[in-house]
Scaffold this motif. Structure first.
Motif, PDB file in Angstrom:
ATOM      1  N   ASP A   6       0.826  -1.211   0.000  1.00 49.14           N
ATOM      2  CA  ASP A   6       0.000   0.000   0.000  1.00 49.14           C
ATOM      3  C   ASP A   6       0.860   1.261   0.000  1.00 49.14           C
ATOM      4  OD1 ASP A   6      -2.194   1.582  -0.092  1.00 49.14           O
ATOM      5  OD2 ASP A   6      -2.991   1.050   1.867  1.00 49.14           O
ATOM      6  N   ASN A   7       1.790   1.320  -0.957  1.00 54.86           N
ATOM      7  CA  ASN A   7       2.582   2.512  -1.190  1.00 54.86           C
ATOM      8  C   ASN A   7       2.475   2.884  -2.672  1.00 54.86           C
ATOM      9  OD1 ASN A   7       4.216   3.517   1.276  1.00 54.86           O
ATOM     10  ND2 ASN A   7       4.381   1.294   1.438  1.00 54.86           N
ATOM     11  N   ALA A   8       3.462   3.608  -3.197  1.00 53.39           N
ATOM     12  CA  ALA A   8       3.417   4.037  -4.600  1.00 53.39           C
ATOM     13  C   ALA A   8       4.700   3.646  -5.326  1.00 53.39           C
ATOM     14  CB  ALA A   8       3.187   5.545  -4.673  1.00 53.39           C
ATOM     15  N   ILE A   9       5.255   2.487  -4.988  1.00 56.64           N
ATOM     16  CA  ILE A   9       6.529   2.039  -5.553  1.00 56.64           C
ATOM     17  C   ILE A   9       6.325   1.557  -6.987  1.00 56.64           C
ATOM     18  CG2 ILE A   9       8.425   0.401  -5.275  1.00 56.64           C
ATOM     19  CD1 ILE A   9       7.721   0.348  -2.275  1.00 56.64           C
ATOM     20  N   LYS A  10       7.173   2.039  -7.908  1.00 59.18           N
ATOM     21  CA  LYS A  10       7.062   1.666  -9.316  1.00 59.18           C
ATOM     22  C   LYS A  10       8.192   0.756  -9.786  1.00 59.18           C
ATOM     23  CE  LYS A  10       4.555   5.808 -10.808  1.00 59.18           C
ATOM     24  NZ  LYS A  10       4.539   6.961 -11.719  1.00 59.18           N
ATOM     25  N   THR A  11       9.347   0.854  -9.152  1.00 60.48           N
ATOM     26  CA  THR A  11      10.491   0.026  -9.556  1.00 60.48           C
ATOM     27  C   THR A  11      11.086  -0.655  -8.329  1.00 60.48           C
ATOM     28  OG1 THR A  11      12.034   1.877  -9.300  1.00 60.48           O
ATOM     29  CG2 THR A  11      11.049   1.550 -11.477  1.00 60.48           C
ATOM     30  N   VAL A  12      11.856  -1.699  -8.555  1.00 59.05           N
ATOM     31  CA  VAL A  12      12.449  -2.471  -7.450  1.00 59.05           C
ATOM     32  C   VAL A  12      13.956  -2.582  -7.628  1.00 59.05           C
ATOM     33  CG1 VAL A  12      10.394  -3.794  -6.852  1.00 59.05           C
ATOM     34  CG2 VAL A  12      11.868  -4.592  -8.701  1.00 59.05           C
ATOM     35  N   TYR A  13      14.575  -1.530  -8.135  1.00 60.63           N
ATOM     36  CA  TYR A  13      16.041  -1.563  -8.281  1.00 60.63           C
ATOM     37  C   TYR A  13      16.732  -1.724  -6.940  1.00 60.63           C
ATOM     38  CZ  TYR A  13      15.507   0.003 -13.117  1.00 60.63           C
ATOM     39  OH  TYR A  13      15.184   0.081 -14.442  1.00 60.63           O
ATOM     40  N   PHE A  14      16.107  -1.236  -5.871  1.00 62.71           N
ATOM     41  CA  PHE A  14      16.739  -1.302  -4.557  1.00 62.71           C
ATOM     42  C   PHE A  14      16.942  -2.732  -4.081  1.00 62.71           C
ATOM     43  CE2 PHE A  14      12.177  -0.975  -3.942  1.00 62.71           C
ATOM     44  CZ  PHE A  14      11.905  -1.929  -2.983  1.00 62.71           C
ATOM     45  N   PHE A  15      16.269  -3.707  -4.709  1.00 64.18           N
ATOM     46  CA  PHE A  15      16.445  -5.092  -4.305  1.00 64.18           C
ATOM     47  C   PHE A  15      17.823  -5.630  -4.671  1.00 64.18           C
ATOM     48  CE2 PHE A  15      11.689  -5.410  -4.334  1.00 64.18           C
ATOM     49  CZ  PHE A  15      11.577  -5.724  -2.996  1.00 64.18           C
ATOM     50  N   GLN A  16      18.506  -4.950  -5.574  1.00 60.48           N
ATOM     51  CA  GLN A  16      19.823  -5.431  -5.980  1.00 60.48           C
ATOM     52  C   GLN A  16      20.812  -5.427  -4.814  1.00 60.48           C
ATOM     53  OE1 GLN A  16      20.878  -2.896  -9.246  1.00 60.48           O
ATOM     54  NE2 GLN A  16      19.455  -3.862 -10.671  1.00 60.48           N
ATOM     55  N   THR A  17      20.638  -4.495  -3.894  1.00 56.60           N
ATOM     56  CA  THR A  17      21.543  -4.410  -2.745  1.00 56.60           C
ATOM     57  C   THR A  17      20.900  -4.924  -1.469  1.00 56.60           C
ATOM     58  OG1 THR A  17      20.816  -2.131  -2.331  1.00 56.60           O
ATOM     59  CG2 THR A  17      22.756  -2.448  -3.732  1.00 56.60           C
ATOM     60  N   LEU A  18      19.679  -5.430  -1.558  1.00 56.17           N
ATOM     61  CA  LEU A  18      18.988  -5.952  -0.381  1.00 56.17           C
ATOM     62  C   LEU A  18      19.558  -7.315  -0.017  1.00 56.17           C
ATOM     63  CD1 LEU A  18      16.504  -5.340   1.500  1.00 56.17           C
ATOM     64  CD2 LEU A  18      15.196  -6.823  -0.014  1.00 56.17           C
ATOM     65  N   PRO A  19      19.918  -7.518   1.247  1.00 56.95           N
ATOM     66  CA  PRO A  19      20.410  -8.852   1.639  1.00 56.95           C
ATOM     67  C   PRO A  19      19.280  -9.869   1.593  1.00 56.95           C
ATOM     68  CG  PRO A  19      20.105  -7.444   3.571  1.00 56.95           C
ATOM     69  CD  PRO A  19      19.890  -6.559   2.375  1.00 56.95           C
ATOM     70  N   PHE A  20      19.645 -11.132   1.747  1.00 60.35           N
ATOM     71  CA  PHE A  20      18.616 -12.168   1.722  1.00 60.35           C
ATOM     72  C   PHE A  20      17.559 -11.891   2.788  1.00 60.35           C
ATOM     73  CE2 PHE A  20      16.873 -16.060   3.552  1.00 60.35           C
ATOM     74  CZ  PHE A  20      16.242 -16.580   2.441  1.00 60.35           C
ATOM     75  N   THR A  21      16.300 -11.937   2.376  1.00 59.36           N
ATOM     76  CA  THR A  21      15.169 -11.626   3.259  1.00 59.36           C
ATOM     77  C   THR A  21      14.152 -12.740   3.147  1.00 59.36           C
ATOM     78  OG1 THR A  21      15.543  -9.276   2.822  1.00 59.36           O
ATOM     79  CG2 THR A  21      13.466  -9.881   3.854  1.00 59.36           C
ATOM     80  N   PHE A  22      13.601 -13.133   4.265  1.00 54.65           N
ATOM     81  CA  PHE A  22      12.620 -14.215   4.252  1.00 54.65           C
ATOM     82  C   PHE A  22      11.295 -13.764   3.640  1.00 54.65           C
ATOM     83  CE2 PHE A  22       8.991 -16.279   6.338  1.00 54.65           C
ATOM     84  CZ  PHE A  22       9.181 -17.578   5.895  1.00 54.65           C
TER      85      PHE A  22
END
Length: 831
Positions: free
Chosen positions: A434-450
């Motif tokens: 429930d936000n306004a996120i359009k892209t997920v480029y930030f996942f490239q630096t996200l550590p492993f998440t369950f």
């Protein structure tokens, strides 16, 4: 006027006149409402009180009541009782709510050695009197509920004999502070829980006997009238540990900021609830400094007024000094939800190094300054949901090295910097729905998440693999089913939810890993029908060998590609409900499937062979045609061991009309014995085929040996038939000798070449009576009718076929009609 504290007084709530009365020879003190406090309580409690009362009353009235004892349970709710009824001595639970009982005394209860719970609340009388030794015959009572009586009158010895009581409910009884300040609790040696919420208690100074209540650990005083607590007021609670004290929604906001000491000195708290007390940043600073040194596991300050909020700036955001007084409190959980905090200032929580859970939801947080979370090395759970954050920067979550859960749902987040979550090596759950996120480029630096929840955003394309176990993309704008290829390039992914997107095309981007671990896939409420109609991604599931649950409901599916489930060797549950399926290919489902949902489709006559491997099946609300074709399914439904989900009344016929809505379980198939029908059909086919072959052979032999005779006979029959028809024809019935059909543009030639030489009306010496359009057609009559009558009433029809004739539609129509009439032989027309 307040009640006196002498040993022989009763404790009363408010009365209408505030006068003294007498009951049973003892002095009764009436506590009169303070008018100002009464108005305040109306604003804060009346609505909640009556809503809860009405809801509980409606539910109990709607439920069946027996007004009797059964299985050691005596239920006498809503039984219009005025006295306590006798019950068996082994009763363990006794309920007497919603009656008209006015008094309970020493003779009200017979000896009930086994009774552990008594409910005597919500009486419809104006007051309920609890006299001396009222419960003395209930020695093993553990739970006592006297709540929601309009006025509760307590004798000082009312609770005598209740040494084993653990839980006591006294809320909504109009009690004042005397219930705590006098010795009404002297007999409670085992008391653990007391609920005194929604009363008229204006100060908190418990009697010294509370020293002896060693088991007491929960005291609920919310929705009272307490204005201030000073050091020494809770002296009788000192030494208690793991205390749960609820002081929510009192009148502390009325007290001025001044030093009053530490009221909680010597008490170790599990939880202190202080929400709804109008705590501003200044009062929070004063509170934290006052309780310095007191140990709290959890502090709840929800519904505060810290921060400027929206549209006003009369209170300030908390700063580092605000919580400094809690530095030595070993605080683990801090709840600051529901307020007006706009900015999280630098080092705001720097003094709370032991904090594990921080609740900041439902504020107005728009800015998180650098180092706002500095010092929170132990924090594992951060809740920032329901705020107005717009961006997440690289520095936002710095120093949260042990964070496990971050909740950012229901904000306005549209931009997240690529390294915003880098360094959070222990992060397991990230809530961004429930936000306004359009892209997920930030996942490239996200550590492993369950767990990552990105539902209800504006994602239209997945451009990078995501290192997670559980991914939720519900209700986004994804159009390409090929995104699943990108997701499953990461082996750790086990749960993927793509429900309520716009999946209508499929362009494979990358290969699905052969070693993928996907267990659960939800593709419901998309448009897979468009994809499979175009024959795209028919093998999308072929490499999902470990998939166990697949949801394809509400995808407008009209058919299932024949090998679409090939490769799903571990599939256990398949949901195909709310589609448009009318036929299923045999063998379309994998043999390992155990649970299948085909409800709300358009199945007509499915073969039971499709369902042989199942243990659970839902075929409710389909379009079954109840004919003999369905007999095999009906018999299977009767004999099968498969568990049918849903009511049998929802498995019904829709055709023919005589059976519309009739459950299949009510349909008989005695007249549809398939074996008998097949045997009869075989016999009839054998006889018909044998006779046909014999007759054909006889006709061939006859024709071969007597073909000359047959030809002569045929000609004779034809001649006789034609002669008879000619004789039967009455030549006088024909009005004209011939009808001349020609194009109007050829009239001059027809007139000179034919009419003048043949027609008797042109010259008396001519022999023939001819029919022509310009002279003999009836004026005003339909043209085609004139043509038909001319042809039928003429011995012959003569067509003058010219180039103009072939272009004239009326001429062609007349020609065709004349031909049909001649072939039928029904009138005198010839060629």
């Amino acid at each position: 006027m307040r009640g006196s504290a002498h040993a022989h007084s009763y404790l009363w709530g408010p009365t209408a006149n505030g006068k003294r009365e007498h009951a049973g020879g003892s002095t009764v003190i009436h506590v009169l409402f303070n008018i100002e406090n009464q108005d305040e309580m109306k604003m804060r409690t009346t609505v909640l009180h009556y809503l809860a009362f009405l809801l509980e009353g409606c539910l109990l009235i709607a439920s069946a009541r027996n007004c009797r004892t059964e299985y050691r349970f005596a239920n006498f709710d809503f039984c219009n009782l005025t006295q306590i009824p006798p019950v068996p001595g082994d009763t363990f639970k006794f309920i007497l709510n919603f009656n008209y009982i006015r008094e309970v005394n020493a003779t009200s209860f017979t000896r009930l050695e086994a009774l552990v719970e008594l409910q005597l609340g919500s009486q419809f009388t104006k007051y309920l009197i609890i006299r001396k030794d009222a419960f003395v015959n209930l020695p093993e009572l553990i739970n006592l509920d006297l709540a929601k009586n309009e006025m509760l009158v307590l004798d000082p010895q009312a609770f005598a004999g209740l040494s084993n009581l653990r839980n006591l409910w006294l809320y909504y009884n109009s009690l004042n502070e005397s219930v705590l300040e006098q010795d009404y609790f002297q007999h409670f040696l085992s008391l653990e829980f007391v609920d005194l919420s929604f009363n008229h208690i204006s100060r908190l100074r418990p009697h010294s006997l509370f020293y002896g209540l060693h088991s007491l650990n929960t005291l609920i005083l919310k929705m009272n009238r307490i204005v201030v607590i000073c050091e020494g007021d809770l002296h009788s609670l000192q030494g208690k540990s793991n205390m749960f004290l609820d002081l929510s929604n009192n009148l502390f906001y009325k007290s001025e900021i001044h030093y009053c000491g530490n009221p909680f000195r010597g008490i170790t708290f599990d939880t202190l609830k202080f929400q709804g007390n109008g705590i501003s940043s200044d009062k929070m600073l004063h509170f934290c400094n006052s309780v310095m040194g007191t140990s709290f596991l959890q502090l709840n300050f929800g519904s505060h007024i810290m921060g400027p909020g929206f549209g006003f700036n009369n209170t300030r955001d908390p700063v580092r000094e605000t919580f400094a007084g809690l530095a030595e409190s070993s605080l683990k959980i801090l709840d600051l939800s529901v307020g007006g905090i706009f900015s999280l200032n630098p080092h705001l929580f720097a003094n709370l190094s032991d904090l594990v859970i921080l609740q900041l939801s439902r504020n107005k947080i728009n800015q998180i300054q650098k180092e706002a979370f500095a010092g929170l090395q132990s924090l594992t759970n951060l809740n920032l949901s329901n705020n107005i954050l717009g961006e997440i920067y690289v520095y936002t979550f710095e120093e949260l090295s042990n964070i496990i859960v971050i909740d950012l749902q229901q904000n306005n987040i549209g931009s997240i910097q690529n390294n915003a979550f880098s360094g959070l090596e222990k992060l397991e759950q990230l809530y961004l729905q429930d936000n306004a996120i359009k892209t997920v480029y930030f996942f490239q630096t996200l550590p492993f998440t369950f767990f990552i929840n990105l539902s209800e955003n504006k994602l239209d394309y997945l451009n990078t693999p995501i290192k997670a176990t559980y991914l939720d993309f519900t209700e986004n704008r994804l159009k390409d089913l090929g995104s699943l290829h990108k997701i499953l390039q990461v082996q750790s992914v086990q749960f993927v939810i793509l429900r309520k997107n716009r999946l209508s095309t499929c362009i494979a981007s990358g290969n699905i890993s052969e070693d993928n671990q996907l267990l659960y896939l939800d593709l419901a409420e998309n448009m897979l029908q468009i994809i499979w109609e175009s024959e795209f991604c028919l093998d999308i599931f072929s490499k999902l060998s470990k998939l166990q649950v697949l949801h394809l409901d509400q995808n407008h599916l009209k058919f299932l590609p024949k090998h679409v489930f090939h490769g799903l060797i571990s599939l256990r549950k398949l949901n195909l409900s709310s589609n448009l399926l009318s036929y299923l290919f045999p063998g379309v489902f994998p043999s390992n499937l155990t649970t299948l949902d085909l409800s709300k489709n358009q199945l007509l006559s499915p073969s039971p062979e499709i369902f042989t491997s199942l243990s659970q099946l839902d075929i409710t609300h389909n379009m079954f045609i109840c004919g003999c074709e369905l007999s095999s399914l009906i018999l299977w439904l009767i004999q099968t061991n498969v568990t049918l989900i849903g009511s049998q009344h929802d498995i019904y016929c829709v055709f023919p009309d005589a059976f519309f809505g009739v459950p299949l379980s009510n349909i008989t198939v005695d007249d549809c014995d398939e074996e008998t029908t097949l045997k009869s059909l075989r016999v009839y086919l054998f006889i018909f085929s044998s006779v046909t072959i014999v007759l054909f052979i006889i006709l061939v032999v006859i024709y071969t040996r007597f073909r000359g005779f047959c030809f002569t006979l045929y000609k004779r029959i034809i001649r006789i038939t034609i002669d008879d028809q000619m004789l039967a024809m009455d030549a006088s019935a024909c009005k004209y000798d011939a009808y001349i059909c020609y194009s109007g543009k050829d009239f001059e030639w027809v007139q000179n070449a034919l009419l003048s030489q043949l027609d008797s009306q042109y010259c008396t010496k001519n022999r023939f009576n001819l029919c022509i359009e310009e002279r003999d057609f009836i004026p005003g009559e339909d043209h085609i009718n004139n043509v038909c009558e001319a042809i039928k009433n003429s011995k012959k029809t003569i067509c003058i076929v010219t180039e103009q004739f072939l272009k004239d539609g009326w001429c062609i129509e007349a020609f065709n009609f004349a031909q049909r009439c001649c072939n039928s032989g029904q009138h005198c027309t010839e060629w």
